[in-house]
Write an enzyme that holds these catalytic residues in place. Structure first.
Site, PDB file in Angstrom:
ATOM      1  N   CYS A  29      -2.548  -2.460   6.538  1.00 32.46           N
ATOM      2  CA  CYS A  29      -1.924  -1.217   7.021  1.00 32.46           C
ATOM      3  C   CYS A  29      -1.519  -1.334   8.487  1.00 32.46           C
ATOM      4  O   CYS A  29      -0.847  -0.441   9.013  1.00 32.46           O
ATOM      5  CB  CYS A  29      -2.895  -0.049   6.872  1.00 32.46           C
ATOM      6  SG  CYS A  29      -3.470   0.237   5.192  1.00 32.46           S
ATOM      7  N   CYS A  31       0.807  -1.222   0.000  1.00 34.42           N
ATOM      8  CA  CYS A  31       0.000   0.000   0.000  1.00 34.42           C
ATOM      9  C   CYS A  31       0.839   1.270   0.000  1.00 34.42           C
ATOM     10  O   CYS A  31       0.291   2.368  -0.068  1.00 34.42           O
ATOM     11  CB  CYS A  31      -0.933   0.019   1.212  1.00 34.42           C
ATOM     12  SG  CYS A  31      -0.055  -0.085   2.784  1.00 34.42           S
TER      13      CYS A  31
END
Length: 326
Positions: free
Chosen positions: A131, A54
């Site tokens: 995340c 990400c």
């Protein structure tokens, strides 16, 4: 209310209050400088880690008392989304007061659990779990820098699920011990695949070296091979002839053949079969079976399916076998 507003509200509901609070008000964000650490007689370690999936990155600061390896202060800088900020803040909090050797045992699950409002509700939605899993890697890097070793030296097993820190060996063992047949069952038993889902199959948030679908297939194949070997061993133990086996050996041998060659096809159609009894009758060996599920009452159970079971057992065990459904 507009559709976009409903979606946004639903997304926010998937975050714990701790996460949303720390997104905007992190407690340990900042820097520690060499000079101030030295003034206190401590050593400063700075480690960086970036998540390719990400683009998020984190910098971890450890101020360590070299006399006892205790992390007396810790801060972080996060370059990423709010979830990365919140998880980095909790990771930093968990490090403070621990020795370096203790801190390296902190897992991504420890961080995620610390972000929950209650023990049963995940702190972030599954698509944002990736995340929240930088903690273990950046801690390993910091510990490696302090101890003068490669960060990978702390990892002794192949990790398949980074989110839940589940190893390949653990997955194989759990599948075998509990006779697991689906990825969903693996997740229920180990939590692997329950978060970002990248480890389930190709095409997730990031590419993995191992996937649960492949591990399950390979392990089930190994289990089937072990059953067939057990069947062969049972035949050998009975003098090499099915007719000479004990009843228990015969049942095990029949079950092994059915597991290897028949059962999976029955299960695909929602059915199954079980061995009820085995009896010698003149020149024949009669095997009594009971159909289960969709096989019970199916027209093929007395024709095609019955023939397939009987011919397979005759080929692999004895030409004298007859299969009789009851």
């Amino acid at each position: 209310m507009a559709k976009a507003d409903i979606l946004n509200e639903s997304l926010w509901d998937a975050y714990s209050n701790k996460v949303t609070t720390l997104m905007n008000n992190p407690q340990h964000q900042g820097e520690i400088f060499d000079a101030e650490a030295e003034d206190r007689g401590n050593k400063l370690i700075v480690a960086d880690f970036g998540a390719e999936s990400c683009g998020d990155a984190v910098r971890l600061y450890w101020e360590i008392n070299p006399k006892n390896d205790e992390i007396v202060n810790s801060k972080f800088k996060s370059f990423g989304c709010g979830t990365a900020i919140a998880s980095s803040d909790v990771m930093t909090e968990l490090c403070i007061g621990k020795t370096v050797q203790e801190a390296v045992k902190i897992t991504n699950i420890d961080v995620e659990l610390a972000l929950r409002d209650d023990p049963e509700t995940p702190a972030v939605p599954p698509q944002k779990m990736h995340c929240s899993v930088m903690a273990y890697d950046v801690i390993k890097k910091a510990a490696g820098l302090y101890m003068g070793v490669d960060a990978e030296s702390f990892e002794t097993e192949i990790i398949v699920c980074e989110c839940a820190r589940v190893s390949l060996g653990t997955l194989q063992e759990v599948i075998k011990l509990n006779d697991l047949k689906t990825v969903g069952e693996i997740t229920d038993y180990t939590k692997a695949g329950g978060f970002c889902k990248s480890c389930i199959k190709p095409g997730g948030h990031e590419a993995m070296d191992y996937y649960l679908v492949d591990i399950l297939a390979d392990t089930r194949k190994e289990m089937d091979e072990e059953k067939m070997k057990a069947s062969a061993d049972a035949i050998a133990a009975g003098g090499g002839v099915f007719e000479d086996m004990t009843l228990v050996q015969q049942i095990k041998a029949v079950d092994a053949v059915i597991d290897d060659s028949v059962r999976q096809f029955l299960i695909m159609d929602g059915g199954n079969v079980e061995i009820i009894d085995i009896k010698k009758a003149d020149e024949n060996i009669d095997i009594y079976i009971r159909y289960l599920g969709n096989c019970d009452g199916c027209s093929s159970s007395a024709t095609g399916t019955l023939y397939a079971i009987e011919s397979t057992l005759q080929e692999k065990l004895s030409s004298k076998i007859r299969v009789l459904p009851i």
